[in-house]
Write an enzyme that holds these catalytic residues in place. Structure first.
Site, PDB file in Angstrom:
ATOM      1  N   ASP A  66       0.872  -1.171   0.000  1.00 28.83           N
ATOM      2  CA  ASP A  66       0.000   0.000   0.000  1.00 28.83           C
ATOM      3  C   ASP A  66       0.908   1.219   0.000  1.00 28.83           C
ATOM      4  OD1 ASP A  66      -1.696   2.106   0.457  1.00 28.83           O
ATOM      5  OD2 ASP A  66      -2.556   1.318   2.318  1.00 28.83           O
ATOM      6  N   SER A 146      -0.925  14.046 -14.809  1.00 28.84           N
ATOM      7  CA  SER A 146      -2.042  13.959 -15.739  1.00 28.84           C
ATOM      8  C   SER A 146      -2.306  15.314 -16.365  1.00 28.84           C
ATOM      9  CB  SER A 146      -3.307  13.499 -15.001  1.00 28.84           C
ATOM     10  OG  SER A 146      -4.445  13.605 -15.820  1.00 28.84           O
ATOM     11  N   TYR A 160      -8.704  14.529  -7.758  1.00 31.11           N
ATOM     12  CA  TYR A 160      -7.699  13.984  -8.676  1.00 31.11           C
ATOM     13  C   TYR A 160      -6.932  15.101  -9.366  1.00 31.11           C
ATOM     14  CZ  TYR A 160      -5.921  11.368 -12.749  1.00 31.11           C
ATOM     15  OH  TYR A 160      -5.121  10.814 -13.729  1.00 31.11           O
ATOM     16  N   ALA A 163      -4.599  16.801  -6.882  1.00 33.34           N
ATOM     17  CA  ALA A 163      -3.437  15.982  -6.533  1.00 33.34           C
ATOM     18  C   ALA A 163      -2.436  15.915  -7.677  1.00 33.34           C
ATOM     19  CB  ALA A 163      -3.895  14.575  -6.152  1.00 33.34           C
ATOM     20  N   LYS A 164      -2.941  15.768  -8.899  1.00 31.42           N
ATOM     21  CA  LYS A 164      -2.039  15.695 -10.041  1.00 31.42           C
ATOM     22  C   LYS A 164      -1.335  17.030 -10.281  1.00 31.42           C
ATOM     23  CE  LYS A 164      -2.526  11.397 -11.265  1.00 31.42           C
ATOM     24  NZ  LYS A 164      -1.427  10.439 -10.964  1.00 31.42           N
TER      25      LYS A 164
END
Length: 253
Positions: A66, A146, A160, A163-164
């Site tokens: 993890d 991304s 998302y 964070a990217k």
């Protein structure tokens, strides 16, 4: 392949290496002669990918990890060092999202899970391998971000995208810190990549997405693996702190 690969015998850690983009990266690096360590939570797929690499003549092992857990990352890096005594390449590929709710429906737990997987994991893995690379005065760290961190891609989740985008700043700052030690840190920003997960997430929007891509198709995972291969090579020694956009021209910066 003629001649000796420049990463022959190097040890590469690839997070989320069991499937999709991470799988393609692991296979490409193994093909080029690296000993690949796949870190992933999917035991079945991870073991299968590692076995497929070995069946093809490469060196690979899977470690169930993890990558949002500091203790598990520490143990995995120690295990890799115990077997091969070096880590030359780290590819932070763990990430993704499942839901895309409006902000009023995005609870703190969802936010934390997505940010931890996409951003915290890169920090934890880089923190563990950086001392090893600094000691050897060589290393290549490649973060997979991304286009969603570059642009307001409405098809992707809010957490998302945040964070990217954070990975860009993380990579630039770490690049400056590690550059005097012979370690480069770079980031790749893919557009839409057709993997088993994205095929489900974007199944109703793929024609619309493809219509916006100048090259006329979405990427496959090998397109991203090729970009990683360039940045992971010793020859990329003077390239650090950059973001390489791999999106078929959909976003041009």
């Amino acid at each position: 392949m003629e001649g000796k690969s420049p990463i022959q015998g190097h040890v590469a850690l690839v997070t989320a290496g069991a499937v999709g983009i991470g799988e393609a990266i692991a296979e490409r690096l193994a093909f080029e002669g690296a000993r690949v360590v796949l870190l992933d939570l999917d035991q079945t797929l991870g073991e299968a990918t590692a076995q497929r690499i070995r069946d093809g003549g490469g060196e690979a092992r899977f470690i169930n990890t993890d990558v949002t857990s500091a203790s598990e990352v520490k143990a995995a890096v120690a295990e890799a060092l115990n077997e091969w005594a070096r880590i030359d390449i780290l590819v932070n590929c763990a990430g993704g999202f499942v839901e895309n709710p409006p902000i009023e429906d995005l609870d703190e737990g969802q936010w934390r899970r997505v940010v931890d997987l996409n951003l915290k994991s890169a920090y934890l893995c880089a923190r563990e391998v950086s001392p090893v690379m600094k000691n050897r005065r060589y290393g290549r760290i490649v973060n997979i971000s991304s286009q969603a961190g570059r642009d307001s891609v409405i098809e992707t989740g809010l957490a998302y995208g945040a964070a990217k985008a954070g990975l860009f700043g993380f990579g630039r700052r770490l690049a400056v810190e590690l550059a005097p030690h012979g370690v480069t840190v770079n980031t790749i920003a893919p557009g839409v990549v057709l993997t088993p997960r994205t095929a489900v997430v974007h199944k109703d929007r793929l024609p619309e997405i493809i219509a916006k891509i100048p090259v006329g198709r979405v990427a496959d995972a090998a397109d991203i693996a090729d970009a990683v291969w360039y940045l992971a090579r010793p020859e990329a020694r003077y390239v650090t702190g950059v973001t390489l956009d791999v999106n078929g021209g959909r976003y041009v910066h």
